[in-house]
Design a protein around this motif. Sequence first.
Motif, PDB file in Angstrom:
ATOM      1  N   GLU A 120      14.685 -26.445 -26.418  1.00  0.00           N
ATOM      2  CA  GLU A 120      14.428 -27.328 -25.279  1.00  0.00           C
ATOM      3  C   GLU A 120      15.390 -27.037 -24.123  1.00  0.00           C
ATOM      4  O   GLU A 120      14.973 -26.986 -22.964  1.00  0.00           O
ATOM      5  CB  GLU A 120      14.558 -28.788 -25.694  1.00  0.00           C
ATOM      6  N   LEU A 121      16.631 -26.833 -24.459  1.00  0.00           N
ATOM      7  CA  LEU A 121      17.665 -26.627 -23.447  1.00  0.00           C
ATOM      8  C   LEU A 121      17.587 -25.243 -22.798  1.00  0.00           C
ATOM      9  O   LEU A 121      17.836 -25.087 -21.598  1.00  0.00           O
ATOM     10  CB  LEU A 121      19.044 -26.840 -24.083  1.00  0.00           C
ATOM     11  N   PHE A 122      17.234 -24.254 -23.589  1.00  0.00           N
ATOM     12  CA  PHE A 122      17.204 -22.868 -23.122  1.00  0.00           C
ATOM     13  C   PHE A 122      15.809 -22.270 -23.337  1.00  0.00           C
ATOM     14  O   PHE A 122      15.665 -21.196 -23.930  1.00  0.00           O
ATOM     15  CB  PHE A 122      18.254 -22.031 -23.874  1.00  0.00           C
ATOM     16  N   SER A 123      14.796 -22.937 -22.844  1.00  0.00           N
ATOM     17  CA  SER A 123      13.410 -22.532 -23.129  1.00  0.00           C
ATOM     18  C   SER A 123      13.088 -21.120 -22.637  1.00  0.00           C
ATOM     19  O   SER A 123      12.405 -20.368 -23.331  1.00  0.00           O
ATOM     20  CB  SER A 123      12.421 -23.545 -22.563  1.00  0.00           C
ATOM     21  N   SER A 124      13.578 -20.748 -21.488  1.00  0.00           N
ATOM     22  CA  SER A 124      13.265 -19.403 -20.990  1.00  0.00           C
ATOM     23  C   SER A 124      13.954 -18.336 -21.845  1.00  0.00           C
ATOM     24  O   SER A 124      13.377 -17.279 -22.099  1.00  0.00           O
ATOM     25  CB  SER A 124      13.637 -19.247 -19.518  1.00  0.00           C
ATOM     26  N   VAL A 125      15.155 -18.611 -22.298  1.00  0.00           N
ATOM     27  CA  VAL A 125      15.863 -17.680 -23.186  1.00  0.00           C
ATOM     28  C   VAL A 125      15.117 -17.550 -24.510  1.00  0.00           C
ATOM     29  O   VAL A 125      14.936 -16.452 -25.033  1.00  0.00           O
ATOM     30  CB  VAL A 125      17.321 -18.139 -23.426  1.00  0.00           C
ATOM     31  N   ALA A 126      14.654 -18.672 -25.040  1.00  0.00           N
ATOM     32  CA  ALA A 126      13.960 -18.669 -26.330  1.00  0.00           C
ATOM     33  C   ALA A 126      12.682 -17.836 -26.291  1.00  0.00           C
ATOM     34  O   ALA A 126      12.288 -17.261 -27.305  1.00  0.00           O
ATOM     35  CB  ALA A 126      13.638 -20.100 -26.752  1.00  0.00           C
ATOM     36  N   ARG A 127      12.047 -17.749 -25.125  1.00  0.00           N
ATOM     37  CA  ARG A 127      10.770 -17.032 -25.003  1.00  0.00           C
ATOM     38  C   ARG A 127      10.926 -15.572 -24.557  1.00  0.00           C
ATOM     39  O   ARG A 127       9.935 -14.857 -24.434  1.00  0.00           O
ATOM     40  CB  ARG A 127       9.869 -17.759 -24.001  1.00  0.00           C
ATOM     41  N   THR A 128      12.144 -15.133 -24.309  1.00  0.00           N
ATOM     42  CA  THR A 128      12.383 -13.779 -23.801  1.00  0.00           C
ATOM     43  C   THR A 128      12.838 -12.865 -24.930  1.00  0.00           C
ATOM     44  O   THR A 128      13.595 -13.275 -25.811  1.00  0.00           O
ATOM     45  CB  THR A 128      13.470 -13.817 -22.695  1.00  0.00           C
ATOM     46  N   HIS A 129      12.383 -11.625 -24.890  1.00  0.00           N
ATOM     47  CA  HIS A 129      12.823 -10.644 -25.885  1.00  0.00           C
ATOM     48  C   HIS A 129      14.329 -10.440 -25.711  1.00  0.00           C
ATOM     49  O   HIS A 129      14.816 -10.288 -24.584  1.00  0.00           O
ATOM     50  CB  HIS A 129      12.084  -9.320 -25.698  1.00  0.00           C
TER      51      HIS A 129
END
Length: 158
Positions: free
Chosen positions: A61-70
């Motif tokens: 939730e906090l780092f959603s863009s990081v979680a979705r990036t390779h």
Amino acid sequence: MAKSIFEKQATLAPSAMRTVAERRFDDASALCDTGRNSRANGVAYLAGFVIEILLKAKLVELFSSVARTHPQKLKTEDSRIWSLIWRAHDLQEMLDKMNDLQASLRKKGERDGYDYLGELRKICATWTIHARYSSRTMLMADAAALLDRVRKIKEVLK
């Protein structure tokens, strides 16, 4: 035909992660209900795993863009956060990345008269994924006490 539980999953949404955490908590409760010391290690392992999943859901939730990036496309610090979400099991490091969560738990604890943050920190400092390999046997009374602490904390982490 139903998909196998062993198939690799795409990244999970925080809501799905919370559902999984509830299922593992139920698994731990079922083992605890046996009252058998031979099942206590499983209770303790699953109890800590519940906390791990819920902390990872918070990180997503906090780092959603990081979680979705390779991970190869991320900067070093973001790469470590990605690893905490999808690979690592260091609960203390996960908690350390979430100052707002810590402040929220501290505030809720002051209102409720229960040290949620202190209890969570104790679990984070002691639980390890390596417990699944331990040849030592925990007493069910100790595992049940841990499960009760996790029950209280998981409700505020959801």
